[in-house]
Design a protein around this motif. Structure first.
Motif: not given
Length: 158
Positions: A51-55, A83-88, A114-118, A41-45
């Motif tokens: 938000k962390p930057q790609v790389g 997953m946690d309580t939110g996005p995957i 490497t991407a917003a959710n990867h 959740t923290e990574l995506v939101e």
């Protein structure tokens, strides 16, 4: 100011400059090697609005989503969802997974975004007993049911 006092002042200034430079370089090197911990959740939101930057190198912890582990037959490549309580978030890893790694299990992965959710993981750690979980992960995972190996069909077979 007499020459002797001036010479001492210059030597003292040079020592302070060298020590300050060394401390500055050490802090810079430490800052480059820090891996911040995130949940999916923290990574995506974002964490505290950032938000962390790609790389960016980071650590991510969460539960492996049941049915999400995909292995490549002719290599050690594997990908799975966390997953946690939110996005995957999807994690890709090249290597041998820990013996305790399984679906429904809490893990911590260290790697590069490497991407917003990867995440491209360099290291995957599975918790080492039934009850232990890193404090950051335990706080983020409140409300998610942990699947014990015996309940998930991974336990005693025979």
């Amino acid at each position: 100011m007499n020459p002797r006092r001036k010479q001492r002042l210059m030597a003292f200034s040079a020592v302070i400059l060298v020590v300050g430079g060394a401390i500055g370089l050490m802090l810079y090197a430490l800052g480059q090697n820090i891996d911040l911990f995130y949940t999916p959740t923290e990574l995506v939101e974002g964490k505290d609005g950032v938000k962390p930057q790609v790389g960016q190198r980071l650590r991510i912890g969460g539960m492996v989503v049941p049915g999400s582990v995909k292995r490549v037959d002719d290599s050690l490549a594997v990908s799975f969802d966390l997953m946690d309580t939110g996005p995957i978030v999807t994690v890709s890893y090249q290597g041998i997974l820990p013996d305790l790694f399984r679906e429904g299990q809490g893990i911590v992965a260290t790697g590069t975004l490497t991407a917003a959710n990867h995440i491209e993981a360099e290291e995957v750690l599975a918790k080492h007993d039934e009850e232990y979980m890193p404090p950051e992960l335990a706080e983020a995972m409140k409300g998610i049911k942990h699947v014990k190996p015996s309940e998930a069909g991974y336990g005693n077979k025979g």
